[in-house]
Design a protein around this motif. Sequence first.
Motif, PDB file in Angstrom:
ATOM      1  N   ASN B 256       0.860  -1.366  -0.234  1.00 18.30           N
ATOM      2  CA  ASN B 256      -0.438   0.304   0.073  1.00 18.30           C
ATOM      3  C   ASN B 256       0.595   1.484   0.213  1.00 18.30           C
ATOM      4  N   PHE B 257       2.214   1.018   0.839  1.00 21.49           N
ATOM      5  CA  PHE B 257       2.928   2.422   0.906  1.00 21.49           C
ATOM      6  C   PHE B 257       4.186   1.537  -0.365  1.00 21.49           C
TER       7      PHE B 257
ATOM      8  N   LEU C 191      -9.408  -4.511   1.043  1.00 21.07           N
ATOM      9  CA  LEU C 191      -8.874  -3.585  -0.277  1.00 21.07           C
ATOM     10  C   LEU C 191      -7.764  -3.291  -0.836  1.00 21.07           C
ATOM     11  N   ALA C 192      -7.036  -3.835  -0.155  1.00 24.19           N
ATOM     12  CA  ALA C 192      -4.820  -3.637   0.068  1.00 24.19           C
ATOM     13  C   ALA C 192      -4.776  -3.435  -1.672  1.00 24.19           C
ATOM     14  N   ASP C 193      -4.176  -2.314  -1.845  1.00 26.52           N
ATOM     15  CA  ASP C 193      -3.896  -2.443  -3.283  1.00 26.52           C
ATOM     16  C   ASP C 193      -3.423  -3.947  -3.894  1.00 26.52           C
ATOM     17  N   GLY C 195      -4.519  -6.499  -2.937  1.00 26.37           N
ATOM     18  CA  GLY C 195      -5.870  -7.172  -1.993  1.00 26.37           C
ATOM     19  C   GLY C 195      -6.347  -8.192  -3.171  1.00 26.37           C
ATOM     20  N   PHE C 196      -7.047  -9.023  -2.956  1.00 28.93           N
ATOM     21  CA  PHE C 196      -7.980 -10.107  -3.745  1.00 28.93           C
ATOM     22  C   PHE C 196      -8.727  -8.542  -5.118  1.00 28.93           C
ATOM     23  N   VAL C 197      -9.454  -7.819  -3.995  1.00 27.04           N
ATOM     24  CA  VAL C 197     -10.509  -7.377  -4.863  1.00 27.04           C
ATOM     25  C   VAL C 197      -9.774  -6.089  -5.580  1.00 27.04           C
ATOM     26  N   VAL C 198      -8.631  -5.761  -5.440  1.00 23.45           N
ATOM     27  CA  VAL C 198      -8.699  -4.735  -6.901  1.00 23.45           C
ATOM     28  C   VAL C 198      -7.949  -5.503  -7.063  1.00 23.45           C
ATOM     29  N   ARG C 199      -7.368  -6.677  -7.210  1.00 22.25           N
ATOM     30  CA  ARG C 199      -6.254  -7.478  -8.530  1.00 22.25           C
ATOM     31  C   ARG C 199      -7.847  -7.852  -9.331  1.00 22.25           C
ATOM     32  N   LEU C 222      -8.633   1.640  -0.948  1.00 19.49           N
ATOM     33  CA  LEU C 222      -8.220   1.669   0.156  1.00 19.49           C
ATOM     34  C   LEU C 222      -8.221   2.883   0.442  1.00 19.49           C
ATOM     35  N   ASN C 223      -7.839   3.310   1.058  1.00 10.52           N
ATOM     36  CA  ASN C 223      -7.402   4.602   1.365  1.00 10.52           C
ATOM     37  C   ASN C 223      -8.503   6.088   0.516  1.00 10.52           C
ATOM     38  N   THR C 224      -9.668   5.515   0.565  1.00  7.91           N
ATOM     39  CA  THR C 224     -10.425   6.692   0.185  1.00  7.91           C
ATOM     40  C   THR C 224     -11.427   7.013   0.050  1.00  7.91           C
ATOM     41  N   PRO C 225     -12.130   8.624  -0.279  1.00  6.90           N
ATOM     42  CA  PRO C 225     -13.882   8.584   0.749  1.00  6.90           C
ATOM     43  C   PRO C 225     -14.701   7.295   0.482  1.00  6.90           C
ATOM     44  N   ALA C 226     -13.995   6.802  -0.738  1.00  2.00           N
ATOM     45  CA  ALA C 226     -15.362   5.358  -1.180  1.00  2.00           C
ATOM     46  C   ALA C 226     -14.868   4.839  -0.114  1.00  2.00           C
TER      47      ALA C 226
END
Lengths: 384, 385, 356
Positions: B256-257, C191-193, C195-199, C222-226
Amino acid sequence: MGESANPKNVIELDHISKTYGDFVAVHDANFSIATGEFFAMLGPSGCGKTTTLKMIAGFEQPTSGRVMLDGVDVSSVPPYKRNVNTVFQQYALFPHMTVFDNVAFGPRSKKIDEKKIRTSVMEMLEIVRLSDFAARKPTQLSGGQQQRVALARALVNYPSALLLDEPLAALDLKLREAMQIELKRIQREVGISFIFVTHDQGEALTMSDRIAVMSQGHVEQIGTPEEIYRTPSSLFVAGFIGSANLLPGTVESRDGDYLVVRLRVGAIVRASATGTAFSVGDKVSVMLRPERIKPAATVEVQGRGIEGLLTDLVFQGATARLIVRLDDGTEMTCLADSSATMPQIALGRRIAITWDSDCGFVLNGWPDKAGANTTDIDHIESTL
Amino acid sequence: MNDRPMSRNMTRRQFLARSGALGAVGISLPALLAACGGSDSAGGAASTTVSFDNWPLYIDPTEDSALGTVDRFAEATGITMNYTEGYNDNNEYFAKIQPLLGNGKTIEADIIAPTFWMAGRLISLGWAEKLPLADIPNMANITDGFVNPPWDPTGEYSMPWQAGMAGIAYNIDVTGRELNSVEELFNPEFKGKIGMLTEMRDTIGLIAMGLGIDPSTIASFDDAAPAFEKLAKAKADGQIRQFTGNDYTDDLVSGNFAACIGWSGDVLQLGKDSPNIRFVIPEEGGTRWADVMMLPKGVKNSANAAKWMNFCFDPVQAALITQYVQYLSPVKGVREELAKINPELADNQLLFPDDATSARLRAFATLTEDVEAKFDEEFSAITGA
Amino acid sequence: MTTAVTASRRISTNADRVGLGAMLVAAVCLIALGARWVSGPAASVLLLVLALVLIGVLVLALRGGPEARRLLAPYGLLKPGMLWLALFFLAPVWSLLRISLSTKPSRFSVDYNFTWAFENYSNAFKDFGTQFQHAFVYAAIATVLTVLIGYPLAYVIAFRGGRYKNILLGMVVIPFFTSYLIRTIAWSTILADRGFVVRTFDAVGLVQVLEWLHIMDNGKLLNTPAAVIGGLTYNFLPFMLLPIYVSLEKIDTNLVDAAGDLYSSAARAFRKVVLPLSVPGVFAGTLLTFIPAAGDFVNAQFLGNPNTTMIGNSIQDQFLKQNNYPVASAMSAVLMFSIASLVLIYTKIFGTEDLA
C-alpha cells in the motif's frame, strides 16, 4: 363442466387438485357456481376448503385442473388480474389507511377517475352502513364494523364473485348471527355470487343457496342445505351437518322404496334410501335426526321404533333433550316438544323411540361410533 | 517512537502492531488502569519489586530456554520486575499520566520510557524524580553522545534506553527502483502511496533536512515553516496515503505504501522476511532519536530502578538486548560483545553507523513550550486527525 | 427523621410533592457531585443529603401505610433511571459544556478556567469545518446506502426467509460479534492495493470504470472516501437492517395478498402497503445509523486518508493527543447539537406519530 362453459356459471372448477409434496390438499374438485348464488364450502379445518378458495382467488395455483372465471381459464392468471375479490379471515384491512382509502384501494388500482371512485366508495359504505366512519382508521372500529369495511372494500369493485374466508369467525356469537342476516341482505342487494368458506355448519345452512361439504381434500357432497341435511351422501356428511343418531345394521330386505334393516342392537327397522343401490346383506347405517324422532311408552308399529332406558332429560325451553341408552349401550338423542310430556316418560324408565317410516335414512357403511354424534366431545371438536 | 519488534514470527509481530492500533484509539483499558492505579502504600527500603512501563517488543523476552533481561535481572539481584508494554504513543501516554502527575498523584510505574523530547517536557514540568546516580556506577559505560543530552542538560533525570534513526523505508517491488532522496516522497510517481509518521519530529525533521534545514537548529516555527508547507501541500494533493504510527510496516509490506518515513530497527527486521523492503538514510540526511528511562514524580522503588539501570548498562546485558531489538545501543562495548555472539549484526551500519553516516544524522532541537505548542498545533492541522 | 410520624398523616395528599421533590433533590445532588460543583467536605455533606433524602422517602413510604406506598411507588421505580441519567448524562454534559467554554492557564495544565471562552466554538468551526462536513456527508451517504442494501435484504429475509429466517438473520448479525475495530481493520486488508479485490477489479477491467466514478483513485480502493463510506455502510448495516426487518416482519402477509386481490401489481402493493407500513423501521434505522456514523472515527482512521478525516477523528485527536479539552469539548458540543437538530428536523418531516 368441461370445454363447454355454461354462461350462467361464474366459476367453474374443472377437476382441480392441489398437492404439497405428498400431502393432497384438494383432490379432484369439480363443480361450478352460478351467478348470484350464495355458495358455501363447508368442512372441518384441513379439509381443503380454504385452499380451494385460494385457487379461485389466484393465491394458489392448482397442481392439475383448470379454474374458469366467466368462462375463461384463469388458472395461471395472477390474483390482481382476476375479477374476484376476497374478504380475508382477519379482514386484512390496511392499518395505515382510513376506511375510505381502504375501500378506494381497488378502484384506485384500476386507475378509475377519482370522482367516480368517491361516489362508488360512498355508495358502498352506505350499503354496509358505515358512511359516518369513512375518515376513521380500521383500528378505531369494532370487529363487526371492520368486517363490513372488508366487505365494502371487496364489493366496491363489483367483482364476478366475492370470496369470503371464514368471514364471521372472528366475531362473537350474537354479532355473528346478526352479520349472517346482514351478509344475506347485502348479497341480495348487490346480486353478486358469494362463495364463502366456513367450518360452522349452522352458518352454512342458514345462509347458503348451496353447500359443498368437504373432507380431507375431497368434495363429499354438493347440494342445497335441505338436500344435504335430509339426504346426506355419506356418514361423514350426516355426522358433520346437524346432529344425527347413526345406528349400524345390515340390509335385511327391500320393501318398495324402503329398506328393511336389521340393527346391530337387535331391532328391525324400515328406512328410506336414495342414490346408492343397496343389496341384501350390505353393511349400512340408519340415520335418525334427533328432532324427527319421538319418545313413546312402547313401539307401536313394528319397524318404526326402538326401546331403551331414558338416562337423561334436559329441559331446553321449547324442546327437551332426551338421552336414551339402547340395550347394547348405544346412546341416542331425541329432541321432543317440551310441552308434550307423558307421565311414563321419566328418568330411569324404559321407553320407546318411534318415527315415521320416511324419517330413517340409510347410509352406506358403519360409523366409528354408533349412536348420537352430539354426545361425543371428540367428534364435536373435530368438526370445529 | 513506537514499538520496535524483533521477532521472526511475522504474524505475532503484526498482531502486536494491530494491538497497538487498538490502543491508539484509546481503548487500551488495562494500560489506562495501570496508569491510573497509583497506590499509596510506601515502598520501603526492603522492597524487592520494581515496575517498568515500556514500548511493545522493546526488550528480549525469555524464550527457548534463554532467559530474557528481566529474568536475568531477577536472577542477579533478587528483584522482581513488573514489566509492562503500556507505551504506544508519546502524546497518548502523556494524556494518560497528565491528570495524575499534574495533580500531584503518583502513577503505578517506577520507570517510564518517553522519547527524548517528551522526557524534556516531563523534566521541565517537574514531573520527573531525580535519579540516585550514585547507585548506577555502570553509567560510565554510556556513550558520550548521551551524557548530559540537550533534553536533560544536567543528566540527573534520564538514562538512555535505546536510540535509532528515521529515514526512508520503501518497497522496491512497488517503486521499481532504489530511492535515495527525501524528494522521492514528493514524487508524483508515488502519488497516494506515501506514508508519513504521526511522530512530528521524524516527519518534519526529515522533510526539513530534505529542504536543507538542520532540524537540530530549529528554534522557532518560522525556521520549520517551509517543511510544514511542503507537507501540507503534499497532503492536499493526495500524495500522502496515511499518517501512521508503527503500523506503517504493514502498509509497507503489503505494498500500500511505495515509500514512507520509517525507523531503522523495524526495517532491519522486516528485511529478513521481506527482502523487497529497504531502508535508506537519504542523501540529505536522517533524524536521530532516543527513548529514555525516567522516574516519574513520587516514584516508590527508586533504589531498585537504579539497580535495573545499572544492570542494563553492563555491555554484556546491553548486547543481548540489542541482539533482539536491533536498535542503536547507548552503551559502550556492545559492539564488541555482540561480535562474540552475532558477528553479522556487529557489522551492520544501521546498528553501528560509521562516522560518515552519523555525521548525516540530526536530532530534532529541543523546543520551548510555546514553540512546541505551535508545532503540535500546526502538525495536527495537517494530519487532520 | 423525627418529622416522619407527623408527615405520614399528610403524605397521602402530599405524596406527589414528596416523591417528585425527593427525586429532584437527589438528582441535583448527583449532578453536583458528578460535575464537581463541590469537592472536599462539601461533597461529603452533599452525599449525606442525598442519602438522607433517599432513606427519608423510604421511611415515609414504609411508615405511611399502603396508600402512601402505592402513591410513592412510581417515584421509587423512576428513581434508578432518573439518578442514572443525572449522574451519567446530565453531569457529564454539564462538565462538557463548562469545559468547552474554558481556557487552560497553560498548555499542560490539568485545570481549566471557566471564562466564557466562546472562541473555542468559533475555533472549532473555523479549524474543523471540513471535518464536520466530511462527518455529515459521509454519514448521510452511508445511511442512504444502508437503506438501499438493508431494505431489500430485510425484505427477502422477512417475506421469503421461511424457516431459514433465523439462520439468515444470524448470518447478518454474527460477523458483528467480532470487535468493531477488528472488522474495520480487516477491510483494510481486503481492500489493499495488491489485495484480492483490487486485483480482481483490475483483471476484469473495472478499475477504469471505478476511477471514472471516483470510487477508486490512482489505483487505490483503500484510503479513499469511498472506502470510508463503504466501511461506515458495512459497520452500520445491522442497525438499519434489524429495525426494518422487525417492521416488515410485523406486516400481515394477508395485507399483501389483499392488495393483490384488489388489482394491485406486486410493485403497487409494495409501494402502497408494505413500504408505508415499514417506514417506522426505516426511520428508526436511519437514526440508529446516522447518529453514530456522524460521530465515528474508526472507519476514517483505518480506511481513509488525511483528506477524509471526520469530526470524530479530530475530537479524538484533540482529547487524547493534543490535550486540548476545551476545543475538544466545544467540538463535541457542536457535534451533539447539530446531530440533535438534524434529528429534530428529520423527525418533524418524516416522523410517523401513528405508526410505532
